[in-house]
Design a protein around this motif. Sequence first.
Motif, mmCIF file in Angstrom:
data_model
loop_
_atom_site.group_PDB
_atom_site.id
_atom_site.type_symbol
_atom_site.label_atom_id
_atom_site.label_comp_id
_atom_site.label_asym_id
_atom_site.label_seq_id
_atom_site.Cartn_x
_atom_site.Cartn_y
_atom_site.Cartn_z
ATOM 1 N N HIS A 10 -47.031 24.759 85.875
ATOM 2 C CA HIS A 10 -46.150 23.636 86.190
ATOM 3 C C HIS A 10 -46.009 23.503 87.700
ATOM 4 C CE1 HIS A 10 -41.940 21.836 86.461
ATOM 5 N NE2 HIS A 10 -42.625 20.936 85.793
ATOM 6 N N ARG A 11 -46.113 22.273 88.207
ATOM 7 C CA ARG A 11 -45.975 22.011 89.637
ATOM 8 C C ARG A 11 -44.770 21.102 89.841
ATOM 9 N NH1 ARG A 11 -48.414 26.386 91.021
ATOM 10 N NH2 ARG A 11 -50.591 26.485 90.366
ATOM 11 N N SER A 12 -43.795 21.592 90.615
ATOM 12 C CA SER A 12 -42.515 20.910 90.736
ATOM 13 C C SER A 12 -41.979 21.050 92.157
ATOM 14 C CB SER A 12 -41.514 21.525 89.739
ATOM 15 O OG SER A 12 -40.200 21.107 89.999
ATOM 16 N N PRO A 13 -41.113 20.117 92.598
ATOM 17 C CA PRO A 13 -40.455 20.276 93.900
ATOM 18 C C PRO A 13 -39.383 21.361 93.874
ATOM 19 C CG PRO A 13 -39.645 18.305 92.803
ATOM 20 C CD PRO A 13 -40.801 18.820 91.985
ATOM 21 N N LEU A 14 -39.067 21.880 92.689
ATOM 22 C CA LEU A 14 -38.066 22.936 92.565
ATOM 23 C C LEU A 14 -38.767 24.287 92.536
ATOM 24 C CD1 LEU A 14 -35.843 21.228 89.851
ATOM 25 C CD2 LEU A 14 -35.417 21.348 92.307
ATOM 26 N N THR A 15 -38.589 25.058 93.600
ATOM 27 C CA THR A 15 -39.309 26.321 93.732
ATOM 28 C C THR A 15 -38.441 27.542 93.442
ATOM 29 O OG1 THR A 15 -38.827 26.373 96.114
ATOM 30 C CG2 THR A 15 -40.892 25.332 95.430
ATOM 31 N N GLN A 16 -37.143 27.329 93.221
ATOM 32 C CA GLN A 16 -36.235 28.430 92.946
ATOM 33 C C GLN A 16 -35.436 28.156 91.674
ATOM 34 O OE1 GLN A 16 -33.815 28.681 96.491
ATOM 35 N NE2 GLN A 16 -35.349 29.885 97.591
ATOM 36 N N ASP A 170 -32.052 10.177 106.288
ATOM 37 C CA ASP A 170 -32.723 8.987 106.815
ATOM 38 C C ASP A 170 -33.907 9.369 107.702
ATOM 39 O OD1 ASP A 170 -30.943 7.382 105.491
ATOM 40 O OD2 ASP A 170 -29.672 6.985 107.241
ATOM 41 N N GLY A 171 -33.714 10.423 108.515
ATOM 42 C CA GLY A 171 -34.800 10.876 109.374
ATOM 43 C C GLY A 171 -35.970 11.425 108.584
ATOM 44 N N LEU A 172 -35.680 12.176 107.527
ATOM 45 C CA LEU A 172 -36.739 12.748 106.701
ATOM 46 C C LEU A 172 -37.482 11.671 105.917
ATOM 47 C CD1 LEU A 172 -34.843 15.895 105.417
ATOM 48 C CD2 LEU A 172 -36.748 15.866 107.037
ATOM 49 N N ILE A 173 -36.774 10.606 105.551
ATOM 50 C CA ILE A 173 -37.428 9.490 104.875
ATOM 51 C C ILE A 173 -38.371 8.775 105.837
ATOM 52 C CG2 ILE A 173 -37.032 7.213 103.847
ATOM 53 C CD1 ILE A 173 -34.465 8.390 102.615
ATOM 54 N N LEU A 174 -37.930 8.592 107.078
ATOM 55 C CA LEU A 174 -38.787 7.954 108.086
ATOM 56 C C LEU A 174 -40.030 8.795 108.356
ATOM 57 C CD1 LEU A 174 -36.191 6.615 110.700
ATOM 58 C CD2 LEU A 174 -37.682 5.261 109.200
ATOM 59 N N GLN A 175 -39.874 10.123 108.309
ATOM 60 C CA GLN A 175 -41.008 11.030 108.521
ATOM 61 C C GLN A 175 -41.871 11.180 107.272
ATOM 62 O OE1 GLN A 175 -39.762 14.836 110.400
ATOM 63 N NE2 GLN A 175 -37.818 13.810 110.825
ATOM 64 N N GLU A 176 -41.443 10.550 106.164
ATOM 65 C CA GLU A 176 -42.129 10.618 104.876
ATOM 66 C C GLU A 176 -42.168 12.035 104.310
ATOM 67 O OE1 GLU A 176 -45.937 8.723 105.291
ATOM 68 O OE2 GLU A 176 -45.058 6.722 105.413
ATOM 69 N N VAL A 177 -41.166 12.830 104.691
ATOM 70 C CA VAL A 177 -40.993 14.144 104.077
ATOM 71 C C VAL A 177 -40.357 13.970 102.700
ATOM 72 C CG1 VAL A 177 -39.831 16.385 104.262
ATOM 73 C CG2 VAL A 177 -40.782 15.284 106.305
ATOM 74 N N LEU A 178 -39.394 13.032 102.606
ATOM 75 C CA LEU A 178 -38.737 12.669 101.355
ATOM 76 C C LEU A 178 -38.780 11.151 101.215
ATOM 77 C CD1 LEU A 178 -35.469 14.839 101.610
ATOM 78 C CD2 LEU A 178 -37.520 15.406 100.311
ATOM 79 N N ASP A 182 -36.293 10.841 95.964
ATOM 80 C CA ASP A 182 -36.013 12.270 96.138
ATOM 81 C C ASP A 182 -34.530 12.499 96.408
ATOM 82 O OD1 ASP A 182 -38.657 13.298 95.832
ATOM 83 O OD2 ASP A 182 -39.135 12.648 97.870
ATOM 84 N N VAL A 183 -33.950 11.654 97.259
ATOM 85 C CA VAL A 183 -32.533 11.804 97.597
ATOM 86 C C VAL A 183 -31.669 11.619 96.350
ATOM 87 C CG1 VAL A 183 -30.623 10.918 98.989
ATOM 88 C CG2 VAL A 183 -32.931 11.061 99.977
ATOM 89 N N GLN A 184 -32.009 10.658 95.516
ATOM 90 C CA GLN A 184 -31.262 10.436 94.283
ATOM 91 C C GLN A 184 -31.386 11.622 93.334
ATOM 92 O OE1 GLN A 184 -32.428 6.678 92.577
ATOM 93 N NE2 GLN A 184 -31.931 5.530 94.440
ATOM 94 N N ALA A 208 -26.974 26.489 99.075
ATOM 95 C CA ALA A 208 -28.180 25.753 99.458
ATOM 96 C C ALA A 208 -29.094 25.564 98.258
ATOM 97 C CB ALA A 208 -28.930 26.487 100.571
ATOM 98 N N LEU A 209 -29.470 24.332 98.024
ATOM 99 C CA LEU A 209 -30.427 23.985 96.971
ATOM 100 C C LEU A 209 -31.763 23.673 97.630
ATOM 101 C CD1 LEU A 209 -29.961 21.780 93.880
ATOM 102 C CD2 LEU A 209 -31.760 21.173 95.487
ATOM 103 N N ARG A 210 -32.801 24.331 97.190
ATOM 104 C CA ARG A 210 -34.136 24.095 97.757
ATOM 105 C C ARG A 210 -34.868 23.054 96.923
ATOM 106 N NH1 ARG A 210 -37.536 28.766 100.490
ATOM 107 N NH2 ARG A 210 -35.766 28.348 101.883
ATOM 108 N N TYR A 211 -35.334 22.004 97.600
ATOM 109 C CA TYR A 211 -36.073 20.934 96.939
ATOM 110 C C TYR A 211 -37.280 20.595 97.795
ATOM 111 C CZ TYR A 211 -37.156 16.406 94.818
ATOM 112 O OH TYR A 211 -37.804 15.349 94.204
ATOM 113 N N ASP A 212 -38.447 20.859 97.257
ATOM 114 C CA ASP A 212 -39.696 20.586 97.968
ATOM 115 C C ASP A 212 -39.668 21.235 99.349
ATOM 116 O OD1 ASP A 212 -42.231 19.683 98.251
ATOM 117 O OD2 ASP A 212 -41.752 17.551 98.270
ATOM 118 N N GLY A 213 -39.680 20.460 100.420
ATOM 119 C CA GLY A 213 -39.764 21.048 101.760
ATOM 120 C C GLY A 213 -38.446 21.175 102.477
#
Length: 239
Positions: A10-16, A170-178, A182-184, A208-213
Amino acid sequence: MINLPIIGYHRSPLTQKFGAPRQPNLVNVSSRIEFVPPYDQVAAFEGMENYSHLWVIWQFHHNRAQTNFRPQVRPPRFGGNAKMGVFATRSMYRPSALGLSVVRLERIERIDHKVVLHILGADMVDGTPILDIKPYLTFSDCIHDAISTHIDTPSTRKVIIDAKAKQAFDGLILQEVLDEADVQIIQSLIAQDPRPAYRQEEVGTSFALRYDGVDVDFLMDETGRLIIAGVRLIKRDAS
């Protein structure tokens, strides 16, 4: 003992484990299942497009193997204090270390004569070994008069994104990280209140919740709302 083959991962943005939904279909997390030879052959998936949902049998690979059988567990849904028989729960701490989830099949992707299943609503983390997949059958699997006494639809908490975290998103969305989706999803995951049951009355304690990067910091305020207070890029090893 029975040795079961691993047919894929399984490949998911949730790593923990922390933050992963405690049951399937509570949060519409998009993920995929990648198969390994010889189970990745296109012929093995012919006819799957006729089904909207799938049963997935998988392994709790983040858990240590049980050396001694524990007949009772403390389910988080009961505050982490009340004991129940392990076979009367869906606890991850069980003799077989097997999980069972029903997920929505979004699409079947064929790449270089191999198959990738894109699914929605999984409660599995990234890297979860997949042992088998079967179609969900509405005429037999949907039991309208089924009873699950003492287990109601999980309640959710209100989630607020503070100004600093909003700016970071907003910054991460502009950088296309999220992206906005993803935010929702992050908000929906935190709304499930992933904190341990014995810590869900703590006010002002950061988790802290880890999601993708990213790592998403949140805490509960005096009114019981969960406040997203920060978003941090995960530091990657130079190697």
